[in-house]
Design a protein around this motif. Sequence first.
Motif, PDB file in Angstrom:
ATOM      1  N   ARG A 189       0.754  -1.130  -0.016  1.00  0.00           N
ATOM      2  CA  ARG A 189       0.020  -0.129   0.029  1.00  0.00           C
ATOM      3  C   ARG A 189       0.854   1.290  -0.183  1.00  0.00           C
ATOM      4  N   ASP A 190       2.014   1.247   0.781  1.00  0.00           N
ATOM      5  CA  ASP A 190       2.896   2.504   0.731  1.00  0.00           C
ATOM      6  C   ASP A 190       3.258   2.804  -0.465  1.00  0.00           C
ATOM      7  N   ARG A 191       3.872   1.561  -1.091  1.00  0.00           N
ATOM      8  CA  ARG A 191       4.458   1.723  -2.588  1.00  0.00           C
ATOM      9  C   ARG A 191       3.607   2.080  -3.602  1.00  0.00           C
ATOM     10  N   ILE A 192       2.348   1.610  -3.274  1.00  0.00           N
ATOM     11  CA  ILE A 192       1.217   2.251  -4.377  1.00  0.00           C
ATOM     12  C   ILE A 192       1.023   3.946  -4.219  1.00  0.00           C
ATOM     13  N   LYS A 193       1.102   4.304  -2.946  1.00  0.00           N
ATOM     14  CA  LYS A 193       0.958   5.593  -2.601  1.00  0.00           C
ATOM     15  C   LYS A 193       1.877   6.565  -3.050  1.00  0.00           C
ATOM     16  N   VAL A 194       3.037   6.048  -3.415  1.00  0.00           N
ATOM     17  CA  VAL A 194       4.281   6.563  -3.908  1.00  0.00           C
ATOM     18  C   VAL A 194       3.751   6.803  -5.268  1.00  0.00           C
ATOM     19  N   ILE A 195       3.264   5.930  -6.041  1.00  0.00           N
ATOM     20  CA  ILE A 195       3.172   5.757  -7.468  1.00  0.00           C
ATOM     21  C   ILE A 195       1.974   6.943  -7.777  1.00  0.00           C
ATOM     22  N   LEU A 196       1.053   6.964  -6.872  1.00  0.00           N
ATOM     23  CA  LEU A 196      -0.064   7.876  -7.046  1.00  0.00           C
ATOM     24  C   LEU A 196       0.259   9.290  -6.806  1.00  0.00           C
ATOM     25  N   ILE A 197       1.125   9.875  -5.646  1.00  0.00           N
ATOM     26  CA  ILE A 197       1.765  10.802  -5.595  1.00  0.00           C
ATOM     27  C   ILE A 197       2.362  11.420  -6.754  1.00  0.00           C
ATOM     28  N   LEU A 198       3.529  10.628  -6.970  1.00  0.00           N
ATOM     29  CA  LEU A 198       4.355  11.087  -8.194  1.00  0.00           C
ATOM     30  C   LEU A 198       3.559  11.150  -9.456  1.00  0.00           C
ATOM     31  N   GLY A 199       2.358  10.440  -9.492  1.00  0.00           N
ATOM     32  CA  GLY A 199       1.634  10.389 -10.533  1.00  0.00           C
ATOM     33  C   GLY A 199       0.915  11.849 -10.924  1.00  0.00           C
ATOM     34  N   LEU A 200       0.664  12.523  -9.617  1.00  0.00           N
ATOM     35  CA  LEU A 200       0.166  13.907  -9.668  1.00  0.00           C
ATOM     36  C   LEU A 200       1.085  14.788 -10.293  1.00  0.00           C
ATOM     37  N   ARG A 259      10.823  14.516  -0.896  1.00  0.00           N
ATOM     38  CA  ARG A 259      11.354  13.416  -1.333  1.00  0.00           C
ATOM     39  C   ARG A 259      11.462  12.419  -0.419  1.00  0.00           C
ATOM     40  N   ASN A 260      12.049  12.789   0.660  1.00  0.00           N
ATOM     41  CA  ASN A 260      12.473  11.800   2.116  1.00  0.00           C
ATOM     42  C   ASN A 260      11.270  10.972   2.318  1.00  0.00           C
ATOM     43  N   LYS A 261      10.029  11.421   2.681  1.00  0.00           N
ATOM     44  CA  LYS A 261       8.971  10.618   2.822  1.00  0.00           C
ATOM     45  C   LYS A 261       8.535   9.498   1.990  1.00  0.00           C
ATOM     46  N   MET A 278       8.736   3.656  -0.126  1.00  0.00           N
ATOM     47  CA  MET A 278       9.280   2.766  -1.262  1.00  0.00           C
ATOM     48  C   MET A 278       9.792   1.669  -0.442  1.00  0.00           C
ATOM     49  N   HIS A 279      10.086   1.622   0.791  1.00  0.00           N
ATOM     50  CA  HIS A 279      10.561   0.130   1.527  1.00  0.00           C
ATOM     51  C   HIS A 279      11.671  -0.452   0.848  1.00  0.00           C
ATOM     52  N   GLY A 280      12.808   0.588   0.671  1.00  0.00           N
ATOM     53  CA  GLY A 280      14.059  -0.002  -0.100  1.00  0.00           C
ATOM     54  C   GLY A 280      13.799  -0.692  -1.581  1.00  0.00           C
ATOM     55  N   ALA A 281      12.718  -0.407  -2.448  1.00  0.00           N
ATOM     56  CA  ALA A 281      12.586  -0.745  -3.404  1.00  0.00           C
ATOM     57  C   ALA A 281      13.775  -0.509  -4.523  1.00  0.00           C
TER      58      ALA A 281
END
Length: 492
Positions: free
Chosen positions: A251-262, A450-452, A457-460
């Motif tokens: 879920r956290d990784r998908i949040k990153v995709i969505l935020i960077l998507g904006l 960026r840090n958050k 990403m949990h080390g992706a």
Amino acid sequence: MQDQKPKPPAAAGEMLGHPKGLYLLFGTEMWERLSYYGMRGIFVLYLTSAATAAVFGWEQLSDKDLQDKALSYLGWYAMLVYLTPVAGGWIADNVWGQRRCIIVGGLLMMLGQFALGFPHSWLPDGTEIYFLWLGLALMIVGNGFFKPNISTMVGDLYDEGDKRRDTAFTIFYMGINIGSILGYLVVGWIGEKINYQLGFTIAGIGMLLGVILQLLKSQHYLGDIGQKPAARLGLKKSAVDKHKPLTPEERDRIKVILILGLFTVVFWTGFEQAAGSMNLFAKYNTDLHIFGFEIPASWLQMVNPLFIIILAPIMASLWVGLGDREPDSPTKFSMGLVFLGLGFVSMCGAALQIGDSETIKASPWWLVVAYIFHTVGELCLSPIGLSMVTKLSPLRYMSLMMGLWFAFIGIANKGAAEIGKLVGENGPLETFGGVALAAIVAGILLFFLRNKLVDWMHGAEEVHTEVKPTTKEEIGITADHEGTPPRHFSGD
């Protein structure tokens, strides 16, 4: 037992440190991009030409209204081209697999180009507009099948944590831009200098060549990659597992995709002015004489893919050479937005040069500089974004998430058309200046977030597999090929 992720056939071998299947996908995408960008380069020029306006019954429209109508068609088309990959990704994940979707999509796009290119003189009066709609509809649906799945297959060539993946997407991106150059060069010249509809027909032939290449070579170089729906590979222990909820990490990784998507929406809303307002500015407000030769307006869009080919190996080498100091994906995204803004600062220079005059033309070099800045921004953002989606997405939702990523770009394309219309209302200086300011502010904001995002990403982006001697040699070959010394490793 859980299915193993398909790998390219060992017999296919490698070239320049990468599976040969990468270069097959490179070639298929190159022909598809020739078709897409060739059509895109002349589309608004075709719709705003006097001959087309007469055929479609638009001759009573003012120049501004005609340009607004052309931008509306472009905006709806470009948005739907990027939204349909959500459905195409789902079908690939659950029903057909990526390979079948690519073939079906390619054939539909080919037919769409041929519909646009069907001579008006062969049609009954009043039916011409229906062939325009048919052609656009076929290309929209075809892109939905094609676009998310070929990018996903590039990621499938590599194991998780393989350091070659970002470089592979940059190489793949060079294939996209070789196709773009050929599209603008060939289709743009034929369309503007000979006949627009002949240009669309040539674009359709390019798509046909891409389909033929995939049909003839995919089994040898890709093996089982893309044959089975990804959902069947991700979880196959039981029927219950297929509906297993996302883990907190997923879920956290998908949040990153969505935020960077904006932030991706902000970037592409500005960048896609190239096909609309910047293309019209080049046609009607720019002196197109370069070294004594009058070039087609669409050729200025060729600056972007040309400099991607020049700069992509340099950028890839830079990321490899930085090693542990390489910026994370959110930082690269923020850099891309700032460079986009600087490109529009150059467009403000072009707008200042022409002022309110209807006779003074801007120097084409303002647009060249703008496209170079946009190119650097694109290389910081777009191939990194594609790679990031393959890193962060759960396997069973891979194509769907890739489709969602393209949906963000689709929304941006519609926004780009609406902003492009403001050039006719508010003038180019105010419009281009507003885009520059928005892009730079968005880049600064993302830099502070960026840090958050990296935490989520949990080390992706870290190495998850042991770097073995063979992998070291492959990375060295790749780095050498891209103009930077091979990286050195200590120990196995």
